[in-house]
Design a protein around this motif. Sequence first.
Motif, PDB file in Angstrom:
ATOM      1  N   CYS A  47       0.835  -1.215   0.000  1.00 39.33           N
ATOM      2  CA  CYS A  47       0.000   0.000   0.000  1.00 39.33           C
ATOM      3  C   CYS A  47       0.869   1.264   0.000  1.00 39.33           C
ATOM      4  CB  CYS A  47      -0.920  -0.006   1.221  1.00 39.33           C
ATOM      5  SG  CYS A  47      -2.004   1.427   1.285  1.00 39.33           S
ATOM      6  N   ILE A  64      -0.141   4.085   0.901  1.00 44.81           N
ATOM      7  CA  ILE A  64      -0.652   5.000   1.925  1.00 44.81           C
ATOM      8  C   ILE A  64      -0.242   4.565   3.332  1.00 44.81           C
ATOM      9  CG2 ILE A  64      -2.760   5.946   2.966  1.00 44.81           C
ATOM     10  CD1 ILE A  64      -4.057   5.726   0.182  1.00 44.81           C
ATOM     11  N   CYS A  65      -0.307   3.234   3.599  1.00 41.80           N
ATOM     12  CA  CYS A  65       0.037   2.752   4.933  1.00 41.80           C
ATOM     13  C   CYS A  65       1.029   1.588   4.833  1.00 41.80           C
ATOM     14  CB  CYS A  65      -1.229   2.332   5.681  1.00 41.80           C
ATOM     15  SG  CYS A  65      -1.961   0.802   5.076  1.00 41.80           S
ATOM     16  N   VAL A 116       0.609  -1.582   5.812  1.00 39.55           N
ATOM     17  CA  VAL A 116      -0.040  -2.869   6.029  1.00 39.55           C
ATOM     18  C   VAL A 116       0.746  -3.992   5.329  1.00 39.55           C
ATOM     19  CG1 VAL A 116      -1.554  -2.857   3.988  1.00 39.55           C
ATOM     20  CG2 VAL A 116      -2.330  -3.962   6.107  1.00 39.55           C
ATOM     21  N   HIS A 143      -8.236  -4.010   0.565  1.00 39.65           N
ATOM     22  CA  HIS A 143      -7.610  -3.183   1.604  1.00 39.65           C
ATOM     23  C   HIS A 143      -7.822  -1.695   1.330  1.00 39.65           C
ATOM     24  CE1 HIS A 143      -4.641  -1.351   4.204  1.00 39.65           C
ATOM     25  NE2 HIS A 143      -4.169  -0.724   3.138  1.00 39.65           N
ATOM     26  N   HIS A 160      -9.094   2.996   2.933  1.00 38.72           N
ATOM     27  CA  HIS A 160      -8.624   4.359   2.663  1.00 38.72           C
ATOM     28  C   HIS A 160      -9.677   5.202   1.955  1.00 38.72           C
ATOM     29  CE1 HIS A 160      -4.846   3.201   4.266  1.00 38.72           C
ATOM     30  NE2 HIS A 160      -4.541   2.377   3.283  1.00 38.72           N
TER      31      HIS A 160
HETATM   32 ZN    ZN Z   1      -3.061   1.000   3.239  1.00 36.66          ZN
END
Ligand code: ZN
Length: 539
Positions: free
Chosen positions: A221, A223-224, A226, A412, A416
């Motif tokens: 990801c 963004i994060c 994970v 996932h 977001h």
């Molecule tokens: Zn993420």
Amino acid sequence: MGKKAVRSYESLSGTQQRERRKRLRQAADYIGCPISAVASLPHTASTTTPADLLHLPTSIREQIRTVRGLHIPSEKRMIQCKKALADTHGTRTGTFSRGAYILDPIRFVTAVAGASALLVVGGDAGGGHTKLGITYTVLDGCTRLQTFAALLVYEGKDGWEELSRLESPGLTPFEGDSAEFPHIFAVLQHLIDKRDAFLNGDWPFINTLLGYKNASAIHPCPICIVSHGQLLRTARYRTAADQHSRNLQQHALITIIPQRIVPTPLHVFLGISNRIILEAFSELLGEESVRSVLSDIKTVHTAGCGGLSDLFDLNGQEISKWLKHDCSTKLIAAHAASAGASAAGSASAGSVSDAKKASLSILSQWLQQLHDCLMRKTVWDADDIEAWRGVVSDIHSHWQVEAHSNPFPKLHMLHHTVEFAERYRFLGRASEAQIESFHRSFNSLFHRHHHNLSRNIEERLRRSLADSALRAVQLFAPKQVAPPPWPPQTNNKGPPTCPDRNRTRDQKVRSPSLYQLGHPVGHEVFPSKLSHILLLHTQ
Ligand SMILES: [Zn+2]
């Protein structure tokens, strides 16, 4: 010495009549009286300006001129208009090896998106060309419309090697307001840093741009952080210091905080919807049933060529058709027909168990909710966000039971989408969908209107990009171009008759050009011209 008789207008040839009209317009400009205030004249009643025609190719304009009674600006005025816009709105274009770009992208962005509350930088490959540009909104009355404008286009894919080539010194020298930027990524970074731009594109494009490994990495990801083994969980956002699945061989081309990455709503919608229709429904009711229903809605169908995995994924329009035509219900009928044909006489032929009907119902509901929430362009209120949070939680909790497949990265990303909508109160309007629409309009320009330049790929790309840039600024172009000088500089027939003919040159009143006045760019919208943009993006 007697006054020479003036021939009547009707007795003149077409060229002479045009010249007479031109002189009349010049005289009207000179004394500051619009011609429309005098009378409704059939030959001068047209208020069409060159800017009104920017979206039409030359060949179409030439066809319009063959219609008796229709009067549109000449090609000479069209060229004048385009040259003026190149200076005022930054539409001038240049070429580089296998690509083309806008020479002053900062001025261009200010012109088209200066008044836009939303600005997103992004890109994508489609039709053999990668485009980098901006998504922004324009106002049509009270309605916001999203559109994409390319700043640079090149032949090739959007992998890191090809994108990073754009950083080569001197490859794309900019001019004017953009002269200080060494390459296109510096321009995009400037828009992120100074205009609070978001970043959109599909998942691989975003990861590539930010220097991360692809969506199959341990930490896929952007963004994060994970892990790929716990995709349905949430994790903390990435920081600049994080090295999770960073591609050490491929440096980041731009940087942005994770909160401003648009969580790929279009591709999340397409990815999950295709899994439901092509895989989960097939698992429930059989491939044949799904195939027969798809044959009614699929634009390009490859039935009979292997399994459903051989089909191209359904695009957004096809999934919308699926929902609109209630194809989930049709699936049950198709299953009954298919099972009846293969097991004629059997007592259970064509029957669908209650458990399967329940699963079909749940999956169909998810399809509709994904469509309604991920693609919506309107503002989200608190109830919308809570409802969507509930849907996402439901999908995450029951995916494996209902869809009979393991979690995958796009599931996932649903986390977001909730966070993004909650933070900014919009989602779909910043999506990458406008880039997909741009591919279609650009392909039309490239393959239909500039096909005659097939040997010169750079020039063909440049002209296609220039046309798309002119269409983008059409909304913001001045309604008129500068009037011709008075008296005409090349008139060898003497000055035309005019009430103010005895004035000296310095005394003459000129209508100032909007360009000369420094007409403000990016702050004026002419709603009547929006149809051109809409047409462009719905082709
Ligand atoms: Zn993420």
